[in-house]
Write a protein that holds these residues in place. Sequence first.
Motif, PDB file in Angstrom:
ATOM      1  N   GLU A 158     -27.447  -1.894  23.794  1.00  0.00           N
ATOM      2  CA  GLU A 158     -27.991  -2.792  22.765  1.00  0.00           C
ATOM      3  C   GLU A 158     -26.980  -2.984  21.630  1.00  0.00           C
ATOM      4  N   ILE A 159     -26.371  -1.884  21.198  1.00  0.00           N
ATOM      5  CA  ILE A 159     -25.367  -1.973  20.130  1.00  0.00           C
ATOM      6  C   ILE A 159     -24.178  -2.815  20.595  1.00  0.00           C
ATOM      7  N   SER A 160     -23.748  -2.573  21.820  1.00  0.00           N
ATOM      8  CA  SER A 160     -22.601  -3.309  22.370  1.00  0.00           C
ATOM      9  C   SER A 160     -22.905  -4.796  22.484  1.00  0.00           C
ATOM     10  N   ARG A 161     -24.153  -5.118  22.824  1.00  0.00           N
ATOM     11  CA  ARG A 161     -24.530  -6.535  22.935  1.00  0.00           C
ATOM     12  C   ARG A 161     -24.420  -7.214  21.578  1.00  0.00           C
ATOM     13  N   ALA A 162     -24.819  -6.508  20.510  1.00  0.00           N
ATOM     14  CA  ALA A 162     -24.677  -7.079  19.170  1.00  0.00           C
ATOM     15  C   ALA A 162     -23.207  -7.305  18.830  1.00  0.00           C
ATOM     16  N   LEU A 163     -22.343  -6.362  19.234  1.00  0.00           N
ATOM     17  CA  LEU A 163     -20.900  -6.505  18.974  1.00  0.00           C
ATOM     18  C   LEU A 163     -20.318  -7.665  19.773  1.00  0.00           C
ATOM     19  N   MET A 164     -20.833  -7.864  20.993  1.00  0.00           N
ATOM     20  CA  MET A 164     -20.364  -8.979  21.825  1.00  0.00           C
ATOM     21  C   MET A 164     -20.615 -10.307  21.113  1.00  0.00           C
ATOM     22  N   GLN A 165     -21.637 -10.313  20.254  1.00  0.00           N
ATOM     23  CA  GLN A 165     -21.977 -11.530  19.514  1.00  0.00           C
ATOM     24  C   GLN A 165     -21.367 -11.504  18.111  1.00  0.00           C
ATOM     25  N   ASP A 166     -20.297 -10.674  17.956  1.00  0.00           N
ATOM     26  CA  ASP A 166     -19.515 -10.616  16.713  1.00  0.00           C
ATOM     27  C   ASP A 166     -20.338 -10.183  15.505  1.00  0.00           C
ATOM     28  N   ALA A 167     -21.239  -9.226  15.703  1.00  0.00           N
ATOM     29  CA  ALA A 167     -22.020  -8.717  14.569  1.00  0.00           C
ATOM     30  C   ALA A 167     -21.141  -7.862  13.670  1.00  0.00           C
ATOM     31  N   SER A 168     -21.183  -8.133  12.376  1.00  0.00           N
ATOM     32  CA  SER A 168     -20.472  -7.303  11.400  1.00  0.00           C
ATOM     33  C   SER A 168     -21.434  -6.377  10.664  1.00  0.00           C
TER      34      SER A 168
ATOM     35  N   VAL B 168     -25.366 -10.753  11.861  1.00  0.00           N
ATOM     36  CA  VAL B 168     -26.356  -9.690  11.670  1.00  0.00           C
ATOM     37  C   VAL B 168     -27.030  -9.390  13.007  1.00  0.00           C
ATOM     38  N   GLY B 169     -26.789  -8.214  13.549  1.00  0.00           N
ATOM     39  CA  GLY B 169     -27.429  -7.790  14.793  1.00  0.00           C
ATOM     40  C   GLY B 169     -28.585  -6.857  14.495  1.00  0.00           C
TER      41      GLY B 169
ATOM     42  N   PHE C 134     -31.734 -17.845   6.152  1.00  0.00           N
ATOM     43  CA  PHE C 134     -32.038 -17.762   7.576  1.00  0.00           C
ATOM     44  C   PHE C 134     -33.476 -18.198   7.834  1.00  0.00           C
ATOM     45  N   THR C 135     -33.654 -19.074   8.809  1.00  0.00           N
ATOM     46  CA  THR C 135     -35.013 -19.487   9.203  1.00  0.00           C
ATOM     47  C   THR C 135     -35.367 -19.006  10.602  1.00  0.00           C
ATOM     48  N   THR C 136     -34.366 -18.521  11.361  1.00  0.00           N
ATOM     49  CA  THR C 136     -34.617 -17.996  12.698  1.00  0.00           C
ATOM     50  C   THR C 136     -33.726 -16.774  12.931  1.00  0.00           C
ATOM     51  N   PRO C 137     -34.106 -15.899  13.864  1.00  0.00           N
ATOM     52  CA  PRO C 137     -33.247 -14.759  14.210  1.00  0.00           C
ATOM     53  C   PRO C 137     -31.878 -15.189  14.726  1.00  0.00           C
ATOM     54  N   LEU C 138     -31.824 -16.331  15.416  1.00  0.00           N
ATOM     55  CA  LEU C 138     -30.549 -16.810  15.952  1.00  0.00           C
ATOM     56  C   LEU C 138     -29.583 -17.171  14.833  1.00  0.00           C
ATOM     57  N   GLU C 139     -30.098 -17.751  13.746  1.00  0.00           N
ATOM     58  CA  GLU C 139     -29.246 -18.081  12.600  1.00  0.00           C
ATOM     59  C   GLU C 139     -28.664 -16.808  11.982  1.00  0.00           C
ATOM     60  N   SER C 140     -29.493 -15.775  11.881  1.00  0.00           N
ATOM     61  CA  SER C 140     -29.026 -14.501  11.347  1.00  0.00           C
ATOM     62  C   SER C 140     -27.958 -13.894  12.254  1.00  0.00           C
TER      63      SER C 140
ATOM     64  N   LEU D 126     -33.855 -10.122   6.446  1.00  0.00           N
ATOM     65  CA  LEU D 126     -32.413 -10.176   6.715  1.00  0.00           C
ATOM     66  C   LEU D 126     -32.127 -10.653   8.132  1.00  0.00           C
ATOM     67  N   GLY D 127     -33.009 -10.289   9.061  1.00  0.00           N
ATOM     68  CA  GLY D 127     -32.812 -10.669  10.461  1.00  0.00           C
ATOM     69  C   GLY D 127     -33.332 -12.046  10.817  1.00  0.00           C
ATOM     70  N   GLY D 128     -33.837 -12.797   9.840  1.00  0.00           N
ATOM     71  CA  GLY D 128     -34.300 -14.158  10.103  1.00  0.00           C
ATOM     72  C   GLY D 128     -35.659 -14.250  10.752  1.00  0.00           C
ATOM     73  N   VAL D 129     -36.374 -13.114  10.852  1.00  0.00           N
ATOM     74  CA  VAL D 129     -37.705 -13.119  11.474  1.00  0.00           C
ATOM     75  C   VAL D 129     -38.744 -13.647  10.498  1.00  0.00           C
ATOM     76  N   LEU D 130     -38.586 -13.301   9.206  1.00  0.00           N
ATOM     77  CA  LEU D 130     -39.511 -13.730   8.163  1.00  0.00           C
ATOM     78  C   LEU D 130     -38.733 -14.376   7.022  1.00  0.00           C
ATOM     79  N   PRO D 131     -39.329 -15.359   6.335  1.00  0.00           N
ATOM     80  CA  PRO D 131     -38.701 -15.901   5.120  1.00  0.00           C
ATOM     81  C   PRO D 131     -39.129 -15.079   3.903  1.00  0.00           C
ATOM     82  N   ALA D 132     -38.244 -14.922   2.942  1.00  0.00           N
ATOM     83  CA  ALA D 132     -38.621 -14.285   1.672  1.00  0.00           C
ATOM     84  C   ALA D 132     -39.368 -15.299   0.816  1.00  0.00           C
ATOM     85  N   ASP D 133     -40.288 -14.814  -0.016  1.00  0.00           N
ATOM     86  CA  ASP D 133     -40.952 -15.717  -0.964  1.00  0.00           C
ATOM     87  C   ASP D 133     -39.986 -16.119  -2.066  1.00  0.00           C
TER      88      ASP D 133
END
Length: 497
Positions: free
Chosen positions: A144-154, A75-76, A64-70, A44-51
């Motif tokens: 850490e939580i606030s940083r995710a919110l700063m990046q508009d994490a839902s 998704v924080g 997602f292919t990268t954490p940044l895309e997630s 879900l976080g873009g760290v690994l691809p699902a088979d």
Amino acid sequence: MQKINKSFGANRVLRDVDFSLGTGEICALLGENGAGKSTLMNILGGVLPADSGTICLDGKEVHFTTPLESLDSGVGFIHQELNLINDLTIYENMFLTHLPHKGCLLDKALMRKKTKELFERMNLELDPNTMVRDLDASYKQIVEISRALMQDASIIIMDEPTTSLTEPEIQRVFAMMRTLKEQGVGIIFISHKLGEVMEICDRYTVLRDGCMVAQGLVKDTNSKKLAEYMVGHEIRTESLKRDQNYGDEMLRLENLSDGKHFRDISLSVRAGQVLGITGLLGDGRSELFQTVFGAMGGRYTGKVVIGGKEVHLTDTHQALLEGLAYLPRNRKENAILKDMSILDNGTIVQLPKFVRGLFINKNQQQEAFRIQQEKLRIKMGDKYDLITSLSGGNQQKVVLAKWVMSDPKVLILDNPSQGVDVGAKEEIYGIIHRLAQEGVAIVVLSSEAQEIIRVCDSSLVMYHGRIVGHVSGEDMNEKHIMYLATGGNQSEKEGAM
């Protein structure tokens, strides 16, 4: 997430796993170490691809292919090891991944302004200019939580967010989570602490051996059922009763004080006894036994008597020679050497015994560890794999092995089940009792009343650096322990005076 599958070589880690999260919902993701929780969240976080399988956000399929895309999709991911830089301010940490510029320079005024606005929206009394190193663990978690919110994490994934926190710090993080929930943020809460799941979560999903085995509303279940879902069988919760035929006194403290963390501590532990020491934040139990183990440089008054011999311990090597062993709290920071192998981590305390001339006798080292591996039932691959390749419970067993290998008279265990799942916790409790039956005097330091009740013969309760009560038998229950730990007994004494 629907029908998610993931394999690493021949090892199938996830098998057709379904998982869902609603707006403004806190959903617990539960399972033993190795059940597949981290793999599912890394997908879900873009760290690994699902088979195979699909992920939909707000009804729209995403890949997602990268954490940044997630992260860009809302998704924080807050990992167990916090990704903050201690030597930067809060506001600088908040913008690490997307630094705003004004010409050729960083727009620090904008960074401070946006950070302050977010804190006001979240009802947080934090100064954006504070250095992160000056924050306690709970506020670092909140940043850490606030940083995710700063990046508009839902959606925010929280992986074991309370492992290293005290009870007041946990409540601070929970207050933040409730505020997020009210604002429509969905939270995935990964934790082994089932009491916390019952307190803060709305729903639960349980994985076992890569499969989703249970899900439902938290209000319709209890912690015992959740534990059974996780391990696949009933978990005992009653005290581990056994014959209390103690041997000679192994450790005695008389009027021990350090002038700061603890005062006038007197206690005794005998061979084969499991003595608990419990309390709340600021009770001084860890500092007390770090002092006993020589980690505080011998700065204390009073007596320490080991095996009938009075000693003054000024360093940990001396304590080891006198027959003490100390398993510290917070395994990842204080107990394991992340860049070393399982074998080296499990034998490092006794390494001088294996040295012949300029070389280590590898055969002796390996045989000594093999004995402990079998005795403690450590599940592992190759002994030369990194210690970090093991689950939390097996890492803890390796740490325990290095101290058991020293044949201690007294084994001090500071939060022995911290960060391990319910199955591994039961195994560690069994190990503690086997060692006690072999004649080791054991001291268990824990803030969890249920752990003290489960594993200890009796317990001392500390409050503000003093022992305020001794509990055993019927008195050893959560209500009475909490009464003493919050100063109830002390308040009555002060009122009488």
